[in-house]
Design an enzyme around this catalytic site. Structure first.
Site, PDB file in Angstrom:
ATOM      1  CG  HIS A   1      -0.444   0.060   2.539  1.00 32.16           C
ATOM      2  ND1 HIS A   1      -0.214   1.251   3.186  1.00 32.16           N
ATOM      3  CD2 HIS A   1      -0.093  -0.906   3.431  1.00 32.16           C
ATOM      4  CE1 HIS A   1       0.245   1.021   4.400  1.00 32.16           C
ATOM      5  NE2 HIS A   1       0.340  -0.284   4.574  1.00 32.16           N
TER       6      HIS A   1
ATOM      7  CG  ASP B   1       2.797   0.354   7.905  1.00 36.20           C
ATOM      8  OD1 ASP B   1       2.379  -0.055   6.805  1.00 36.20           O
ATOM      9  OD2 ASP B   1       2.086   0.381   8.933  1.00 36.20           O
TER      10      ASP B   1
ATOM     11  CD  GLU C   1      -2.942  -1.556   5.492  1.00 35.78           C
ATOM     12  OE1 GLU C   1      -3.008  -2.547   6.265  1.00 35.78           O
ATOM     13  OE2 GLU C   1      -2.458  -0.462   5.852  1.00 35.78           O
ATOM     14  CD  GLU C   2      -1.411   2.514   7.600  1.00 34.10           C
ATOM     15  OE1 GLU C   2      -2.101   2.088   8.556  1.00 34.10           O
ATOM     16  OE2 GLU C   2      -0.204   2.245   7.461  1.00 34.10           O
TER      17      GLU C   2
ATOM     18  CG  ASP D   1       1.520  -3.785   5.694  1.00 32.87           C
ATOM     19  OD1 ASP D   1       2.239  -2.867   6.115  1.00 32.87           O
ATOM     20  OD2 ASP D   1       0.299  -3.648   5.491  1.00 32.87           O
TER      21      ASP D   1
ATOM     22  CG  HIS E   1       0.932   2.392  12.823  1.00 30.41           C
ATOM     23  ND1 HIS E   1      -0.446   2.339  12.857  1.00 30.41           N
ATOM     24  CD2 HIS E   1       1.292   1.819  11.638  1.00 30.41           C
ATOM     25  CE1 HIS E   1      -0.899   1.774  11.751  1.00 30.41           C
ATOM     26  NE2 HIS E   1       0.143   1.440  10.997  1.00 30.41           N
TER      27      HIS E   1
END
Length: 421
Positions: free
Chosen positions: A97, A214, A248-249, A269, A349
């Site tokens: 992504h 990410d 995606e997030e 990922d 994250h």
């Protein structure tokens, strides 16, 4: 020191029977680390929080053009590329992504600062102190995300005791602004996007630290794998579709970019290196389950077998608080086999860190997968008979050892002969 068995050299590994001996896997083409790193650097230079992804879509499309891979783009910007194989079906998808975390202006505050809400799920404690760009309707403004009580000289110990959540941070914009009207005069509105600086560092020892590894690190690995396959000229057994998703997030991800020919999908990922996890920053991770449930038994074990066959550094892991494009695809009603592989990284994250080894391993495993035969030829059709259907456990594997119990009449009568007279 005892090595983790999943990292044992290929010569000592037993390759599972899930690899089809009738379809030998070709030698892997070399991955170009310079191309991978250059791609990662360029991706990091493009802000792409969810909803502000046109720029990164255009970049990846240009990268695919340069490699020589045809593609299509959906209305909103998801990319579906195509690497043709000897057969069109059962086709497979390999997904990464393009979207990242970010924030959005929620309020123009009376004190001349901005109240914000997160885009995607991440903690405000990792936003504190972050430099950022506010994208207004007419331009960009720079700023910093700060707690409500920042200066120790003004608030003393309250700086340390204030709560840590999105209600207790604000953005100080680098313009003269003491009121909400000042912010409005500067061109800022509720609903403006905010992108935090990635703060990328690539060190000589191979470590890479940044926001948004990410999933830009996986995007770079996938593009490097695609380039290696095209440059090698090695034939693929079936069509492979590199997919690049943009939501995606926030949960929807790959649900908009699939089509009926795809029978297998592997998501690329970030993988979580943390206490209680088996992931390592120097290896690819093959995930067996996340919060959406187990991944496909056969596809997951096939990836393990490929990693063993090619001597690719890898770990197996299970993630409790994690979902990916694979979950979005299945929840959207797609009847496909799904799996998840990732690059080992610390502090997801947040201020993420990985190593070049993990990205190279992920690129190698992606290339190995696209060069391998499908899990089941039967999957070329969405429905079929039992013929050719996969088998996880044979009847003999289902036998449970049971110790037979003696007949109570026999041993009770012997111990109590007077009873029954």
């Amino acid at each position: 020191m005892t090595l983790d068995p999943s990292l044992t050299p290929v010569a000592t590994q037993k390759v599972p029977a899930v690899l089809d001996p009738n379809h030998p896997v070709a030698l892997l083409p070399p991955i170009d680390p310079a191309f991978l790193e250059e791609t990662l650097l360029q991706l990091m230079a493009i802000p792409s929080p969810v909803g502000l992804t046109d720029g990164v879509v255009r970049y990846v499309a240009g990268r695919l053009d340069a490699i020589g891979i045809p593609y299509e783009i959906t209305r909103r910007g998801a990319i579906r590329a195509t690497l043709r194989g000897r057969e069109a079906r059962p086709a497979r998808a390999v997904v990464a992504h393009l979207d990242t975390l970010g924030a959005m202006v929620r309020e123009l505050k009376p004190n001349g600062r901005l109240g914000v809400v997160p885009i995607g799920h991440w903690s405000s404690r990792f936003a504190e102190g972050g430099r950022l760009t506010v994208f207004t309707d007419t331009g960009q403004l720079r700023g910093t995300c700060l707690p409500l009580k920042t200066s120790g000289h003004a608030f003393g110990a309250e700086v340390d005791t204030q709560p840590s959540d999105w209600e207790h941070v604000e953005v100080r914009v680098d313009v003269e602004s003491r009121t909400a009207q000042d912010l409005q005069d500067a061109g800022i509105h509720v609903g403006d996007w905010i992108a935090f600086d990635p703060q990328l560092e690539i060190l000589p020892n191979g470590y890479m630290t940044s926001r948004y590894l990410d999933d830009k690190a996986a995007v770079a690995a996938l593009l490097a794998a695609c380039k290696a396959l095209v440059d090698s000229g090695l034939p693929l057994p079936v069509d492979a579709h590199p997919l690049f998703t943009i939501t995606e997030e926030v949960g929807s991800g790959s649900s908009a970019a699939l089509h009926g020919d795809i029978a297998e999908m592997v998501s690329l990922d970030i993988a979580i290196a943390a206490p209680g996890q088996n992931t390592d920053e120097h290896a690819a991770t093959i995930c067996f389950q996340d919060m959406s449930g187990p991944f496909d038994y056969h596809l997951t074990h096939k990836l393990v077998g490929l990693a063993q066959l090619h001597g690719i550094a890898h770990r197996r892991d299970v993630f409790k608080f994690y979902r990916s494009d694979s979950a979005a695809a299945v929840e959207a009603g797609n009847d496909i086999r799904t799996a998840l592989i990732g690059f080992g990284a610390d502090a997801s994250h947040a201020h993420e860190r990985t190593h070049r080894d993990a990205l190279m391993a992920l690129a190698q495993l992606s290339a190995a997968y696209m060069l391998s035969s499908p899990v089941a030829a039967r999957d070329r059709k969405s429905m079929g008979s039992l013929e050719g259907f996969t088998e996880q456990l044979r009847p003999g594997d289902m036998l449970v050892p049971v110790t037979p119990l003696p007949d109570p009449e026999g041993f009770l009568a012997a111990e109590n002969p007077a009873e029954g007279i």
